[in-house]
Design a protein around this motif. Structure first.
Motif, short mmCIF file in Angstrom:
data_model
loop_
_atom_site.label_atom_id
_atom_site.label_comp_id
_atom_site.label_asym_id
_atom_site.label_seq_id
_atom_site.Cartn_x
_atom_site.Cartn_y
_atom_site.Cartn_z
N UNK A 3 0.83 -1.21 0.00
CA UNK A 3 0.00 0.00 0.00
C UNK A 3 0.86 1.26 0.00
N UNK A 4 2.15 1.14 0.28
CA UNK A 4 3.05 2.29 0.28
C UNK A 4 3.67 2.55 -1.09
N UNK A 5 3.42 1.67 -2.05
CA UNK A 5 3.99 1.83 -3.38
C UNK A 5 3.12 2.78 -4.20
N UNK A 6 3.75 3.77 -4.77
CA UNK A 6 3.08 4.73 -5.63
C UNK A 6 3.35 4.34 -7.08
N UNK A 19 16.61 2.93 -16.27
CA UNK A 19 17.61 2.26 -17.10
C UNK A 19 18.47 1.33 -16.24
N UNK A 20 18.85 1.78 -15.05
CA UNK A 20 19.65 0.94 -14.15
C UNK A 20 18.88 -0.31 -13.72
N UNK A 21 17.61 -0.14 -13.38
CA UNK A 21 16.78 -1.28 -12.96
C UNK A 21 16.67 -2.30 -14.10
N UNK A 22 16.41 -1.82 -15.29
CA UNK A 22 16.27 -2.71 -16.45
C UNK A 22 17.57 -3.47 -16.69
N UNK A 56 2.62 4.05 -23.04
CA UNK A 56 2.66 4.46 -21.63
C UNK A 56 3.73 3.68 -20.90
N UNK A 57 4.40 4.36 -19.97
CA UNK A 57 5.36 3.70 -19.11
C UNK A 57 5.06 4.17 -17.70
N UNK A 58 4.99 3.22 -16.77
CA UNK A 58 4.63 3.50 -15.38
C UNK A 58 5.82 3.21 -14.49
N UNK A 59 5.98 4.00 -13.45
CA UNK A 59 7.06 3.86 -12.48
C UNK A 59 6.47 3.50 -11.14
N UNK A 64 9.96 7.33 -1.80
CA UNK A 64 10.61 8.30 -2.68
C UNK A 64 11.77 7.72 -3.49
N UNK A 65 11.78 6.41 -3.67
CA UNK A 65 12.83 5.75 -4.46
C UNK A 65 12.16 4.90 -5.53
N UNK A 66 12.65 4.99 -6.76
CA UNK A 66 12.09 4.20 -7.86
C UNK A 66 12.53 2.76 -7.68
N UNK A 67 11.55 1.86 -7.66
CA UNK A 67 11.85 0.44 -7.43
C UNK A 67 11.42 -0.44 -8.60
N UNK A 68 10.81 0.15 -9.63
CA UNK A 68 10.40 -0.65 -10.78
C UNK A 68 9.67 0.19 -11.80
N UNK A 69 9.37 -0.46 -12.92
CA UNK A 69 8.66 0.20 -13.99
C UNK A 69 7.90 -0.81 -14.82
N UNK A 70 6.95 -0.33 -15.59
CA UNK A 70 6.14 -1.25 -16.39
C UNK A 70 5.58 -0.56 -17.63
N UNK A 71 5.40 -1.35 -18.66
CA UNK A 71 4.71 -0.94 -19.87
C UNK A 71 3.34 -1.58 -19.79
#
Length: 98
Positions: A3-6, A19-22, A56-59, A64-71
């Motif tokens: 529930x804390x993930x935005x 780019x680093x995560x990928x 669309x690309x979602x983060x 306050x730290x990026x932990x992933x992304x999705x198309x």
């Protein structure tokens, strides 16, 4: 907690973290090879790439730290990702990098 993930649309400043995560994910699974997005220059400019219509690309952000992304899309991902190298006969409805 989940529930804390935005989940939010990608922003220009997100490019380096995504780019680093990928690339870290591809390395972890031994897929950091020529011919993959590991070496594709668009991996460093996903915000710009996904400004095209019907893409669309979602983060995912946690504390306050990026932990992933999705198309994601209502159509198959391979039909809306605006890159000419993605040629597939089957793709999931979303592609997630965590």
């Amino acid at each position: 907690m989940l529930s804390d993930i935005l989940i939010r649309p990608i922003r220009p400043g997100d490019n380096p973290a995504i780019a680093r995560i990928i690339r870290d994910s591809l390395t972890e699974f031994g897929a950091n090879r020529p011919g993959t997005v590991y070496y594709d220059p668009t991996t460093d400019a996903l915000f710009e790439l996904f400004q095209q219509e019907r893409s669309a690309y979602w983060v995912a952000e946690l504390a306050d730290r990026i932990v992933g992304g999705a198309v994601s899309s209502q159509r198959l991902a391979c039909r809306v990702i605006p890159v000419n190298w993605l040629k597939c006969t089957w793709c999931p409805k979303s592609v997630v990098w965590v």
